[in-house]
Motif scaffolding. Structure first.
Motif, PDB file in Angstrom:
ATOM      1  N   ILE A   1      -6.589  -7.996   7.679  1.00  0.00           N
ATOM      2  CA  ILE A   1      -7.236  -7.161   6.870  1.00  0.00           C
ATOM      3  C   ILE A   1      -8.653  -7.743   6.924  1.00  0.00           C
ATOM      4  CG2 ILE A   1      -7.707  -6.510   4.355  1.00  0.00           C
ATOM      5  CD1 ILE A   1      -4.615  -7.246   3.977  1.00  0.00           C
ATOM      6  N   VAL A   2      -9.643  -6.638   7.039  1.00  0.00           N
ATOM      7  CA  VAL A   2     -11.046  -7.206   6.861  1.00  0.00           C
ATOM      8  C   VAL A   2     -11.857  -6.560   5.423  1.00  0.00           C
ATOM      9  CG1 VAL A   2     -13.326  -6.412   8.106  1.00  0.00           C
ATOM     10  CG2 VAL A   2     -11.217  -6.200   9.349  1.00  0.00           C
ATOM     11  N   PRO A   3     -11.751  -7.929   4.971  1.00  0.00           N
ATOM     12  CA  PRO A   3     -12.029  -7.675   3.432  1.00  0.00           C
ATOM     13  C   PRO A   3     -13.566  -7.058   3.248  1.00  0.00           C
ATOM     14  CG  PRO A   3     -12.117 -10.053   3.903  1.00  0.00           C
ATOM     15  CD  PRO A   3     -11.533  -9.375   4.865  1.00  0.00           C
ATOM     16  N   TRP A   4     -14.399  -7.179   3.962  1.00  0.00           N
ATOM     17  CA  TRP A   4     -15.855  -6.445   3.776  1.00  0.00           C
ATOM     18  C   TRP A   4     -15.800  -5.086   4.714  1.00  0.00           C
ATOM     19  CZ3 TRP A   4     -14.612 -10.757   6.792  1.00  0.00           C
ATOM     20  CH2 TRP A   4     -14.614 -10.729   8.248  1.00  0.00           C
ATOM     21  N   GLY A   5     -14.598  -4.661   5.219  1.00  0.00           N
ATOM     22  CA  GLY A   5     -14.743  -3.374   5.574  1.00  0.00           C
ATOM     23  C   GLY A   5     -14.270  -2.254   4.841  1.00  0.00           C
ATOM     24  N   VAL A   6     -14.970  -2.209   3.782  1.00  0.00           N
ATOM     25  CA  VAL A   6     -14.277  -1.056   2.806  1.00  0.00           C
ATOM     26  C   VAL A   6     -14.883  -0.050   2.816  1.00  0.00           C
ATOM     27  CG1 VAL A   6     -16.510  -1.643   0.893  1.00  0.00           C
ATOM     28  CG2 VAL A   6     -14.335  -0.654   0.046  1.00  0.00           C
ATOM     29  N   GLN A   7     -14.119   1.322   2.690  1.00  0.00           N
ATOM     30  CA  GLN A   7     -14.752   2.661   2.939  1.00  0.00           C
ATOM     31  C   GLN A   7     -13.919   3.716   1.953  1.00  0.00           C
ATOM     32  OE1 GLN A   7     -16.783   3.793   5.260  1.00  0.00           O
ATOM     33  NE2 GLN A   7     -16.460   5.978   4.484  1.00  0.00           N
ATOM     34  N   SER A   8     -14.523   4.793   1.633  1.00  0.00           N
ATOM     35  CA  SER A   8     -13.977   5.755   0.912  1.00  0.00           C
ATOM     36  C   SER A   8     -13.492   6.906   1.997  1.00  0.00           C
ATOM     37  CB  SER A   8     -14.845   6.533  -0.221  1.00  0.00           C
ATOM     38  OG  SER A   8     -14.401   7.560  -0.750  1.00  0.00           O
ATOM     39  N   ILE A   9     -11.982   7.143   1.864  1.00  0.00           N
ATOM     40  CA  ILE A   9     -11.514   7.954   2.915  1.00  0.00           C
ATOM     41  C   ILE A   9     -10.718   9.223   2.016  1.00  0.00           C
ATOM     42  CG2 ILE A   9     -11.179   6.418   4.554  1.00  0.00           C
ATOM     43  CD1 ILE A   9      -8.178   6.149   4.024  1.00  0.00           C
ATOM     44  N   ASP A  10     -10.760  10.179   2.583  1.00  0.00           N
ATOM     45  CA  ASP A  10     -10.322  11.429   2.012  1.00  0.00           C
ATOM     46  C   ASP A  10      -8.831  11.771   2.770  1.00  0.00           C
ATOM     47  OD1 ASP A  10     -12.592  11.996   0.660  1.00  0.00           O
ATOM     48  OD2 ASP A  10     -13.473  13.164   2.387  1.00  0.00           O
TER      49      ASP A  10
ATOM     50  N   ASP B   1       2.919  -5.567   0.510  1.00  0.00           N
ATOM     51  CA  ASP B   1       3.464  -6.435  -0.875  1.00  0.00           C
ATOM     52  C   ASP B   1       2.186  -6.529  -1.622  1.00  0.00           C
ATOM     53  OD1 ASP B   1       2.321  -8.983  -0.473  1.00  0.00           O
ATOM     54  OD2 ASP B   1       4.151  -9.762   0.497  1.00  0.00           O
ATOM     55  N   SER B   2       2.493  -6.484  -2.884  1.00  0.00           N
ATOM     56  CA  SER B   2       1.199  -6.363  -3.868  1.00  0.00           C
ATOM     57  C   SER B   2       0.399  -7.604  -3.866  1.00  0.00           C
ATOM     58  CB  SER B   2       1.468  -6.086  -5.443  1.00  0.00           C
ATOM     59  OG  SER B   2       2.562  -7.121  -5.550  1.00  0.00           O
ATOM     60  N   ALA B   3       1.082  -8.972  -3.660  1.00  0.00           N
ATOM     61  CA  ALA B   3       0.332 -10.033  -3.415  1.00  0.00           C
ATOM     62  C   ALA B   3      -0.688 -10.197  -2.568  1.00  0.00           C
ATOM     63  CB  ALA B   3       1.280 -11.253  -3.378  1.00  0.00           C
ATOM     64  N   LEU B   4      -0.343  -9.788  -1.329  1.00  0.00           N
ATOM     65  CA  LEU B   4      -1.293  -9.538  -0.398  1.00  0.00           C
ATOM     66  C   LEU B   4      -2.374  -8.599  -0.643  1.00  0.00           C
ATOM     67  CD1 LEU B   4      -1.986 -10.732   2.541  1.00  0.00           C
ATOM     68  CD2 LEU B   4      -0.725  -8.952   3.423  1.00  0.00           C
ATOM     69  N   VAL B   5      -2.133  -7.336  -1.349  1.00  0.00           N
ATOM     70  CA  VAL B   5      -3.116  -6.535  -1.638  1.00  0.00           C
ATOM     71  C   VAL B   5      -4.176  -7.175  -2.783  1.00  0.00           C
ATOM     72  CG1 VAL B   5      -3.524  -4.170  -2.739  1.00  0.00           C
ATOM     73  CG2 VAL B   5      -1.583  -4.632  -0.991  1.00  0.00           C
ATOM     74  N   ASP B   6      -3.612  -7.741  -3.695  1.00  0.00           N
ATOM     75  CA  ASP B   6      -4.399  -8.388  -4.657  1.00  0.00           C
ATOM     76  C   ASP B   6      -5.072  -9.665  -3.929  1.00  0.00           C
ATOM     77  OD1 ASP B   6      -3.102  -7.096  -6.639  1.00  0.00           O
ATOM     78  OD2 ASP B   6      -1.757  -8.874  -7.239  1.00  0.00           O
ATOM     79  N   GLU B   7      -4.779 -10.275  -2.965  1.00  0.00           N
ATOM     80  CA  GLU B   7      -5.673 -11.221  -2.160  1.00  0.00           C
ATOM     81  C   GLU B   7      -6.773 -10.726  -1.691  1.00  0.00           C
ATOM     82  OE1 GLU B   7      -5.164 -14.143   1.670  1.00  0.00           O
ATOM     83  OE2 GLU B   7      -3.235 -13.587   0.618  1.00  0.00           O
ATOM     84  N   ALA B   8      -6.393  -9.068  -0.871  1.00  0.00           N
ATOM     85  CA  ALA B   8      -7.603  -8.701  -0.217  1.00  0.00           C
ATOM     86  C   ALA B   8      -8.556  -8.009  -1.218  1.00  0.00           C
ATOM     87  CB  ALA B   8      -6.648  -7.200   0.532  1.00  0.00           C
ATOM     88  N   VAL B   9      -8.126  -7.588  -2.406  1.00  0.00           N
ATOM     89  CA  VAL B   9      -9.231  -7.231  -3.565  1.00  0.00           C
ATOM     90  C   VAL B   9      -9.912  -8.345  -3.861  1.00  0.00           C
ATOM     91  CG1 VAL B   9      -9.206  -6.219  -5.765  1.00  0.00           C
ATOM     92  CG2 VAL B   9      -7.567  -5.019  -4.142  1.00  0.00           C
ATOM     93  N   ALA B  10      -9.460  -9.412  -4.109  1.00  0.00           N
ATOM     94  CA  ALA B  10     -10.249 -10.728  -4.626  1.00  0.00           C
ATOM     95  C   ALA B  10     -11.243 -11.089  -3.304  1.00  0.00           C
ATOM     96  CB  ALA B  10      -9.146 -11.899  -4.942  1.00  0.00           C
ATOM     97  N   ALA B  11     -10.820 -10.828  -2.084  1.00  0.00           N
ATOM     98  CA  ALA B  11     -11.683 -11.308  -1.150  1.00  0.00           C
ATOM     99  C   ALA B  11     -12.848 -10.197  -0.995  1.00  0.00           C
ATOM    100  CB  ALA B  11     -11.118 -11.333   0.167  1.00  0.00           C
ATOM    101  N   LEU B  12     -12.609  -8.974  -1.590  1.00  0.00           N
ATOM    102  CA  LEU B  12     -13.510  -7.934  -1.419  1.00  0.00           C
ATOM    103  C   LEU B  12     -14.374  -8.261  -2.402  1.00  0.00           C
ATOM    104  CD1 LEU B  12     -14.916  -5.166  -0.878  1.00  0.00           C
ATOM    105  CD2 LEU B  12     -13.062  -3.953  -2.009  1.00  0.00           C
ATOM    106  N   VAL B  13     -13.953  -8.525  -3.761  1.00  0.00           N
ATOM    107  CA  VAL B  13     -14.911  -8.825  -4.963  1.00  0.00           C
ATOM    108  C   VAL B  13     -15.828 -10.043  -4.345  1.00  0.00           C
ATOM    109  CG1 VAL B  13     -15.053  -9.685  -7.274  1.00  0.00           C
ATOM    110  CG2 VAL B  13     -13.357  -7.704  -6.625  1.00  0.00           C
ATOM    111  N   GLU B  14     -15.420 -11.013  -3.835  1.00  0.00           N
ATOM    112  CA  GLU B  14     -16.054 -12.228  -3.375  1.00  0.00           C
ATOM    113  C   GLU B  14     -17.216 -11.840  -2.339  1.00  0.00           C
ATOM    114  OE1 GLU B  14     -14.969 -16.216  -1.241  1.00  0.00           O
ATOM    115  OE2 GLU B  14     -13.700 -15.733  -2.834  1.00  0.00           O
ATOM    116  N   GLU B  15     -16.754 -10.839  -1.637  1.00  0.00           N
ATOM    117  CA  GLU B  15     -17.864 -10.397  -0.502  1.00  0.00           C
ATOM    118  C   GLU B  15     -18.957  -9.742  -1.371  1.00  0.00           C
ATOM    119  OE1 GLU B  15     -18.223 -10.608   2.688  1.00  0.00           O
ATOM    120  OE2 GLU B  15     -16.514 -11.948   3.142  1.00  0.00           O
ATOM    121  N   LEU B  16     -18.579  -8.894  -2.342  1.00  0.00           N
ATOM    122  CA  LEU B  16     -19.682  -8.137  -3.219  1.00  0.00           C
ATOM    123  C   LEU B  16     -20.561  -9.013  -4.139  1.00  0.00           C
ATOM    124  CD1 LEU B  16     -17.458  -5.047  -4.050  1.00  0.00           C
ATOM    125  CD2 LEU B  16     -19.188  -5.348  -2.284  1.00  0.00           C
ATOM    126  N   GLN B  17     -19.979 -10.270  -4.515  1.00  0.00           N
ATOM    127  CA  GLN B  17     -20.796 -11.149  -5.446  1.00  0.00           C
ATOM    128  C   GLN B  17     -22.121 -12.027  -4.609  1.00  0.00           C
ATOM    129  OE1 GLN B  17     -17.627 -13.132  -7.511  1.00  0.00           O
ATOM    130  NE2 GLN B  17     -17.496 -11.539  -8.981  1.00  0.00           N
TER     131      GLN B  17
END
Length: 116
Positions: A79-88, A100-116
């Protein structure tokens, strides 16, 4: 993913579809992060992170085999945590699997860290 005529993808689904950064002819897997019922554009727009088979970049999140609840990718992916996109939905060619949800939660946390 729902069973409706036009599927609605859910948090943790991995879909395969167009890459807005590389043009219509290129596609890639995407991890769906957000699609909460009751939010604007439910089922019409997804916040997603890109997956890659590259391994040389720092900060990528490995996807262990046991994190795939269903499906998978043909090549070992990250997963590329800084590779965020809005897709249709029109950008999505097919559903590829679910993480699994634990890995998705880890990815979301990494994205938030990228944005701070």
């Amino acid at each position: 993913m729902s069973d409706e005529e036009t599927p609605i993808f859910e948090r943790g689904d991995v879909v395969y579809g167009g890459d807005p950064f590389n043009g219509e002819e290129d596609a890639r897997p995407w991890l769906i992060l957000s699609n909460h019922e009751g939010r604007p554009f439910h089922g019409e727009q997804y916040i997603a992170l890109t997956l890659t088979s590259k391994s040389w970049m720092d900060g990528l999140i490995d996807i262990p085999g046991e994190s795939w609840l269903r499906g998978g990718t043909p090549d070992e992916s990250r997963i590329v945590p800084w590779g965020v996109q809005s897709i249709d939905p029109e950008d999505i060619d097919f559903w590829q699997g679910r993480l699994d949800s634990a890995l998705v939660d880890e990815a979301v946390a990494a994205l938030v860290e990228e944005l701070q």
